[in-house]
Structures are given as C-alpha cells and as structure tokens.
Design a protein around this motif. Structure first.
Motif, PDB file in Angstrom:
ATOM      1  N   ARG A  21       0.843  -1.188   0.000  1.00 40.77           N
ATOM      2  CA  ARG A  21       0.000   0.000   0.000  1.00 40.77           C
ATOM      3  C   ARG A  21       0.880   1.239   0.000  1.00 40.77           C
ATOM      4  O   ARG A  21       1.868   1.321   0.714  1.00 40.77           O
ATOM      5  CB  ARG A  21      -0.871  -0.013   1.252  1.00 40.77           C
ATOM      6  N   ILE A  22       0.514   2.196  -0.853  1.00 39.87           N
ATOM      7  CA  ILE A  22       1.172   3.502  -0.891  1.00 39.87           C
ATOM      8  C   ILE A  22       0.067   4.529  -0.685  1.00 39.87           C
ATOM      9  O   ILE A  22      -0.772   4.716  -1.561  1.00 39.87           O
ATOM     10  CB  ILE A  22       1.897   3.746  -2.223  1.00 39.87           C
ATOM     11  N   GLY A  23       0.072   5.156   0.474  1.00 43.77           N
ATOM     12  CA  GLY A  23      -1.018   6.074   0.804  1.00 43.77           C
ATOM     13  C   GLY A  23      -2.329   5.312   0.847  1.00 43.77           C
ATOM     14  O   GLY A  23      -2.466   4.355   1.600  1.00 43.77           O
ATOM     15  N   ASN A  24      -3.279   5.700   0.006  1.00 46.20           N
ATOM     16  CA  ASN A  24      -4.573   5.015  -0.070  1.00 46.20           C
ATOM     17  C   ASN A  24      -4.650   4.022  -1.220  1.00 46.20           C
ATOM     18  O   ASN A  24      -5.719   3.487  -1.486  1.00 46.20           O
ATOM     19  CB  ASN A  24      -5.702   6.045  -0.214  1.00 46.20           C
ATOM     20  N   VAL A  25      -3.552   3.784  -1.910  1.00 42.31           N
ATOM     21  CA  VAL A  25      -3.548   2.916  -3.089  1.00 42.31           C
ATOM     22  C   VAL A  25      -3.013   1.541  -2.700  1.00 42.31           C
ATOM     23  O   VAL A  25      -1.893   1.407  -2.221  1.00 42.31           O
ATOM     24  CB  VAL A  25      -2.683   3.523  -4.220  1.00 42.31           C
ATOM     25  N   PHE A  26      -3.824   0.509  -2.917  1.00 38.94           N
ATOM     26  CA  PHE A  26      -3.418  -0.862  -2.635  1.00 38.94           C
ATOM     27  C   PHE A  26      -2.725  -1.461  -3.852  1.00 38.94           C
ATOM     28  O   PHE A  26      -3.126  -1.208  -4.993  1.00 38.94           O
ATOM     29  CB  PHE A  26      -4.627  -1.716  -2.260  1.00 38.94           C
ATOM     30  N   ILE A  27      -1.694  -2.265  -3.617  1.00 36.25           N
ATOM     31  CA  ILE A  27      -0.926  -2.915  -4.671  1.00 36.25           C
ATOM     32  C   ILE A  27      -1.198  -4.418  -4.592  1.00 36.25           C
ATOM     33  O   ILE A  27      -1.036  -5.020  -3.533  1.00 36.25           O
ATOM     34  CB  ILE A  27       0.593  -2.659  -4.499  1.00 36.25           C
ATOM     35  N   ASN A  28      -1.613  -5.023  -5.710  1.00 33.94           N
ATOM     36  CA  ASN A  28      -1.858  -6.464  -5.774  1.00 33.94           C
ATOM     37  C   ASN A  28      -0.831  -7.118  -6.688  1.00 33.94           C
ATOM     38  O   ASN A  28      -0.463  -6.554  -7.726  1.00 33.94           O
ATOM     39  CB  ASN A  28      -3.261  -6.755  -6.306  1.00 33.94           C
ATOM     40  N   TYR A  29      -0.419  -8.322  -6.338  1.00 33.59           N
ATOM     41  CA  TYR A  29       0.586  -9.067  -7.094  1.00 33.59           C
ATOM     42  C   TYR A  29      -0.016 -10.348  -7.656  1.00 33.59           C
ATOM     43  O   TYR A  29      -0.956 -10.905  -7.092  1.00 33.59           O
ATOM     44  CB  TYR A  29       1.764  -9.438  -6.174  1.00 33.59           C
ATOM     45  N   ASP A  30       0.559 -10.842  -8.764  1.00 37.35           N
ATOM     46  CA  ASP A  30       0.154 -12.135  -9.289  1.00 37.35           C
ATOM     47  C   ASP A  30       0.999 -13.234  -8.629  1.00 37.35           C
ATOM     48  O   ASP A  30       1.830 -12.968  -7.776  1.00 37.35           O
ATOM     49  CB  ASP A  30       0.255 -12.176 -10.820  1.00 37.35           C
ATOM     50  N   ARG A  31       0.796 -14.476  -9.038  1.00 38.15           N
ATOM     51  CA  ARG A  31       1.528 -15.599  -8.435  1.00 38.15           C
ATOM     52  C   ARG A  31       3.019 -15.548  -8.701  1.00 38.15           C
ATOM     53  O   ARG A  31       3.808 -16.095  -7.947  1.00 38.15           O
ATOM     54  CB  ARG A  31       0.967 -16.918  -8.931  1.00 38.15           C
ATOM     55  N   ALA A  32       3.406 -14.903  -9.790  1.00 36.72           N
ATOM     56  CA  ALA A  32       4.830 -14.791 -10.138  1.00 36.72           C
ATOM     57  C   ALA A  32       5.516 -13.659  -9.375  1.00 36.72           C
ATOM     58  O   ALA A  32       6.719 -13.468  -9.502  1.00 36.72           O
ATOM     59  CB  ALA A  32       4.987 -14.577 -11.640  1.00 36.72           C
ATOM     60  N   GLY A  33       4.742 -12.886  -8.596  1.00 37.27           N
ATOM     61  CA  GLY A  33       5.319 -11.799  -7.821  1.00 37.27           C
ATOM     62  C   GLY A  33       5.376 -10.476  -8.552  1.00 37.27           C
ATOM     63  O   GLY A  33       5.977  -9.521  -8.063  1.00 37.27           O
ATOM     64  N   LYS A  34       4.735 -10.394  -9.722  1.00 38.30           N
ATOM     65  CA  LYS A  34       4.705  -9.132 -10.470  1.00 38.30           C
ATOM     66  C   LYS A  34       3.461  -8.347 -10.078  1.00 38.30           C
ATOM     67  O   LYS A  34       2.434  -8.918  -9.739  1.00 38.30           O
ATOM     68  CB  LYS A  34       4.666  -9.409 -11.968  1.00 38.30           C
ATOM     69  N   ILE A  35       3.564  -7.033 -10.145  1.00 39.88           N
ATOM     70  CA  ILE A  35       2.413  -6.194  -9.811  1.00 39.88           C
ATOM     71  C   ILE A  35       1.322  -6.427 -10.840  1.00 39.88           C
ATOM     72  O   ILE A  35       1.540  -6.338 -12.049  1.00 39.88           O
ATOM     73  CB  ILE A  35       2.805  -4.708  -9.756  1.00 39.88           C
ATOM     74  N   LYS A  36       0.132  -6.761 -10.348  1.00 41.51           N
ATOM     75  CA  LYS A  36      -1.023  -7.029 -11.207  1.00 41.51           C
ATOM     76  C   LYS A  36      -1.950  -5.824 -11.278  1.00 41.51           C
ATOM     77  O   LYS A  36      -2.543  -5.535 -12.300  1.00 41.51           O
ATOM     78  CB  LYS A  36      -1.772  -8.233 -10.646  1.00 41.51           C
ATOM     79  N   ARG A  37      -2.054  -5.124 -10.139  1.00 36.55           N
ATOM     80  CA  ARG A  37      -2.951  -3.979 -10.090  1.00 36.55           C
ATOM     81  C   ARG A  37      -2.445  -2.996  -9.052  1.00 36.55           C
ATOM     82  O   ARG A  37      -1.984  -3.372  -7.987  1.00 36.55           O
ATOM     83  CB  ARG A  37      -4.360  -4.438  -9.721  1.00 36.55           C
ATOM     84  N   ALA A  38      -2.518  -1.715  -9.391  1.00 37.40           N
ATOM     85  CA  ALA A  38      -2.192  -0.633  -8.459  1.00 37.40           C
ATOM     86  C   ALA A  38      -3.424   0.254  -8.380  1.00 37.40           C
ATOM     87  O   ALA A  38      -3.722   0.983  -9.329  1.00 37.40           O
ATOM     88  CB  ALA A  38      -0.984   0.158  -8.928  1.00 37.40           C
TER      89      ALA A  38
END
Length: 84
Positions: A21-38
C-alpha cells in the motif's frame, strides 16, 4: 531532473518485503510476484516479462527490448463531444 516531495506518504510492506500500500492505493501481485494492479489500474506483461499494458496505455518494444512507443488504447468521449 529533481522531484521534491512536500508531504510524506505512508508505505506499507508485507512480511516478504513487497509494497502492499502507498497512501490510499493498494498494490496487488500475481503468483509470479509481479504487480497485477495498483489501485484501479491493471498491469499486464508480455511473454518476456516486460510491461505490455498499464491501464489504457499499450507499451511497444523494438527487437532489442527498448521501449519505442507508448500509446493510448482508448478514450471516452467528453460530454461536449456527445452533444454534437
């Protein structure tokens, strides 16, 4: 180029050290560890693991793996354009 930040934004990490999380923005990752959604912006990768799309932006590479173009995939018409 120097960027000056006047306010501090809290950054939260998980137990693996990934930014969650950066401020109010959540960060989601895929199974490979790459960012999937910000936040509400989805991110996808090509078969070589390079960025291929960030939200509505398509990233294009040359044969040496250098970014050669970033283009907007779509735009929504403004209310003024819809009235014509």
């Amino acid at each position: 180029m120097m960027i000056m930040c006047t306010t501090e934004v809290p950054i939260q990490h998980d137990f693996d050290g990934k930014v969650r999380r950066i401020g109010n923005v959540f960060i989601n990752y895929d199974r490979a560890g790459k960012i999937k959604r910000a936040g509400s912006v989805y991110i996808s990768y090509d078969r070589f693991g390079r960025l291929s799309q960030v939200g509505g932006l398509r990233v294009t590479y040359n044969r040496w793996g250098e970014i050669v173009n970033i283009c907007l995939l779509y735009t929504s018409p403004s209310p003024r354009d819809r009235q014509k």
